[in-house]
Enzyme design. Structure first.
Site, PDB file in Angstrom:
ATOM      1  N   GLU A   1       0.849  -1.200   0.000  1.00 24.78           N
ATOM      2  CA  GLU A   1       0.000   0.000   0.000  1.00 24.78           C
ATOM      3  C   GLU A   1       0.882   1.246   0.000  1.00 24.78           C
ATOM      4  O   GLU A   1       2.013   1.215   0.496  1.00 24.78           O
ATOM      5  CB  GLU A   1      -0.870   0.022   1.257  1.00 24.78           C
ATOM      6  CG  GLU A   1      -1.801  -1.164   1.380  1.00 24.78           C
ATOM      7  CD  GLU A   1      -2.749  -0.997   2.567  1.00 24.78           C
ATOM      8  OE1 GLU A   1      -3.866  -0.526   2.345  1.00 24.78           O
ATOM      9  OE2 GLU A   1      -2.349  -1.309   3.696  1.00 24.78           O
TER      10      GLU A   1
ATOM     11  N   HIS B   1      -6.466 -11.016   5.822  1.00 20.00           N
ATOM     12  CA  HIS B   1      -6.481 -10.921   4.359  1.00 20.00           C
ATOM     13  C   HIS B   1      -5.435 -11.829   3.696  1.00 20.00           C
ATOM     14  O   HIS B   1      -5.742 -12.596   2.787  1.00 20.00           O
ATOM     15  CB  HIS B   1      -6.234  -9.479   3.899  1.00 20.00           C
ATOM     16  CG  HIS B   1      -7.186  -8.475   4.493  1.00 20.00           C
ATOM     17  ND1 HIS B   1      -8.500  -8.760   4.730  1.00 20.00           N
ATOM     18  CD2 HIS B   1      -7.009  -7.191   4.887  1.00 20.00           C
ATOM     19  CE1 HIS B   1      -9.098  -7.679   5.240  1.00 20.00           C
ATOM     20  NE2 HIS B   1      -8.212  -6.716   5.354  1.00 20.00           N
TER      21      HIS B   1
ATOM     22  N   LYS C   1       2.707  -0.583   4.590  1.00 23.90           N
ATOM     23  CA  LYS C   1       2.152   0.723   4.244  1.00 23.90           C
ATOM     24  C   LYS C   1       3.278   1.648   3.807  1.00 23.90           C
ATOM     25  O   LYS C   1       4.442   1.419   4.133  1.00 23.90           O
ATOM     26  CB  LYS C   1       1.425   1.312   5.451  1.00 23.90           C
ATOM     27  CG  LYS C   1       0.285   0.409   5.914  1.00 23.90           C
ATOM     28  CD  LYS C   1      -0.829   1.174   6.564  1.00 23.90           C
ATOM     29  CE  LYS C   1      -1.950   0.261   6.994  1.00 23.90           C
ATOM     30  NZ  LYS C   1      -2.865  -0.098   5.924  1.00 23.90           N
TER      31      LYS C   1
END
Ligand code: BG6
Length: 478
Positions: A211, A235, A326
């Site tokens: 991400e 996930h 991230k």
């Protein structure tokens, strides 16, 4: 195909998830003709609002989160006529009778708990006490489903007091993604891959969810969670299961979930040297992770990479490398399955040789790529080169990317249809925590600190080593 008419109550109806995903998603299903006109959506939250006030909020959410070309004034007006609001006190008595009076007979009743898990028990209890839920009702719950095995068990127990397992829909929105479901179609509707789908032919599997966003605004939640709890336990674990599971005998909720559960239970404990945790540093004009955290000395990981082994016949000695983080270089989620070398090369000049890789791109640009060897064109003799057999779903289907339904749209429709295939069963969630808990406890006991990494990079340096030392490489994040 339209679903049956329904009353959907969204607890936490004014919250962020409802505004961003649930309500815009329902609008899109309404426009697509899937939500029958005699269905109702009832927002329920603490705030004092009336129907008109909530409808205004829903209209704003559609304006903000539905692409402009998909907004249609007449359709929005018709949709809003089906939307109402009840102010409710989750821990008290206020509003429950009003909610009951809104519910209709002979339609599907679904209750979306888009609230903090601490309220699940109160909501479940009051829905029953006030005779609002019955044996046909469904409840939908969001992650985080616990933060360890003990808390997940407690949540399961509290829900089980009032609802049967077949009434409980635990959302993992990754299972609603188009490409994730395609994974099952690719594996089980083609003869091509399945005979090769095992340790004998597969060298390793890489699962990447990268991400670009940081944790802005979510620091308080994220700091108690970290990438392992926020992404891997749910996930990435679900993706791993879909790749690794045995063919279910039928595409049926329990048949699929039984097979996933077996995979989770077959996972070996992860060794400390097979785990790399990272935390993003300041850069690119933005603060680092600790600036978003309430704790300036936070050891929470915003990146994690790990190597897993599945101890069963199919996967013995084929590692699965998982990574997610991230503030990385690009938003890119993919599964890459790297095949082994042919047993013998007949070509003298094998310089150009590379492994076959099947890359399943989850987002963006959903599609599949099969990396194959061909002869390099030209008169230079038999030289090999790698080319992709490339399929983008949008191109192949002639569809616009925004026409592919969002994960939430599909999952909510599945709730109304009563199909639990894409939802996590209680024992699955518990098994995933049972695997994750000792990993987390291990680094906490050792006092490990995450390694800093630059925003816009592909993660901490040590993550490269995790693969290099096995003579393998991560795929580039792009
Ligand atoms: C959520 C996590 O479940 O998934 C977020 O809490 C993460 O931290 C998000 O950003 C990623 O979802 P997607 O659909 O954007 O890949």
């Amino acid at each position: 195909i339209p679903v049956d008419p329904f009353d959907l109550v969204i607890f936490g109806g004014t919250g962020d998830l409802a505004r961003r995903k649930i309500l815009p998603g329902l609008y899109r299903r309404f426009v697509a003709g899937q939500m029958p006109a005699d269905s109702r959506i009832i927002g329920a939250a603490r705030g004092e609002l009336d129907d008109a006030g909530f409808q205004k909020m829903v209209a704003e959410a559609i304006a903000e989160f539905v692409p402009a070309e998909r907004q249609d004034k007449a359709a929005i007006k018709a949709f809003l006529e089906r939307v109402g609001y009840v102010s409710i006190d989750a821990k008290g008595t206020g509003g429950w009778d009003a909610l009951k009076s809104r519910m209709r007979e002979n339609v599907v009743r679904a209750f979306y708990f888009s609230v903090a898990p601490a309220l699940f028990g109160d909501l479940a209890e009051r829905l029953h006490a006030h005779g609002i839920a019955d044996a046909w009702s469904r409840i939908v719950v969001e992650k985080p489903f616990g933060r360890d095995l003990a808390s997940a068990k407690a949540l399961n127990a509290v829900l089980a007091e009032h609802f049967d397992e077949h009434q409980i829909y635990r959302i993992d929105h990754y299972l609603g993604k188009e490409t994730v479901q395609n994974l099952m179609a690719v594996r089980f509707a083609n003869i091509l891959f399945e005979p090769l789908w095992k340790a004998e032919y597969i060298d390793h599997v890489q699962i990447t969810v990268a991400e670009t966003v940081g944790v802005e605004g979510r620091g308080a939640y994220y700091d108690k969670s970290g990438a392992m709890r926020d992404m891997v336990q749910n996930h990435l674990m679900q993706l791993l299961c879909l790749i690794a599971m045995e063919p279910p005998y039928h595409f049926d909720p329990d048949a699929v979930r039984d097979e996933k559960l077996k995979v989770i239970r077959a996972l070996d404990p992860v060794k400390p040297e097979d785990i790399v945790r990272g935390q993003y540093l300041p850069g690119g004009g933005q603060g680092g992770y600790v600036e978003h955290s309430e704790d300036p000395a936070s050891r929470t990981e915003s990146y994690i990479a790990l190597k897993c082994h599945i101890s069963n016949w199919r996967w013995k000695n084929t590692p699965f490398y998982l990574r997610t983080g991230k503030r990385l270089r690009a938003r890119a989620s993919e599964i890459a399955i790297t095949f082994k070398e042919p047993p013998h090369s007949i070509f003298d000049d094998a310089q150009g040789w590379r492994e076959n890789v099947l890359v399943i791109r989850l987002q963006p640009n959903e599609g599949m790529n099969l990396m194959m060897m061909i002869k390099e064109p030209g008169p230079g003799g038999m030289r090999l080169m790698q080319v992709p057999l490339d399929m983008s779903f949008a191109d192949a289907l002639g569809a616009e990317a925004e026409d592919i339904p969002d994960a939430y749209e599909r999952l909510i429709m599945d709730v109304i249809r009563g199909n639990q295939t894409l939802f996590m069963r209680g024992d699955e969630v518990e098994a995933a925590w049972a695997w994750a808990d000792p990993i987390i406890a291990g680094w906490e006991a050792r006092g490990d600190r995450p390694q800093g990494y630059d925003p816009g990079s592909s993660g901490p340096e040590d993550a490269l080593m995790l693969m290099h030392r096995d003579g393998r490489r991560w795929r580039e994040i792009k």
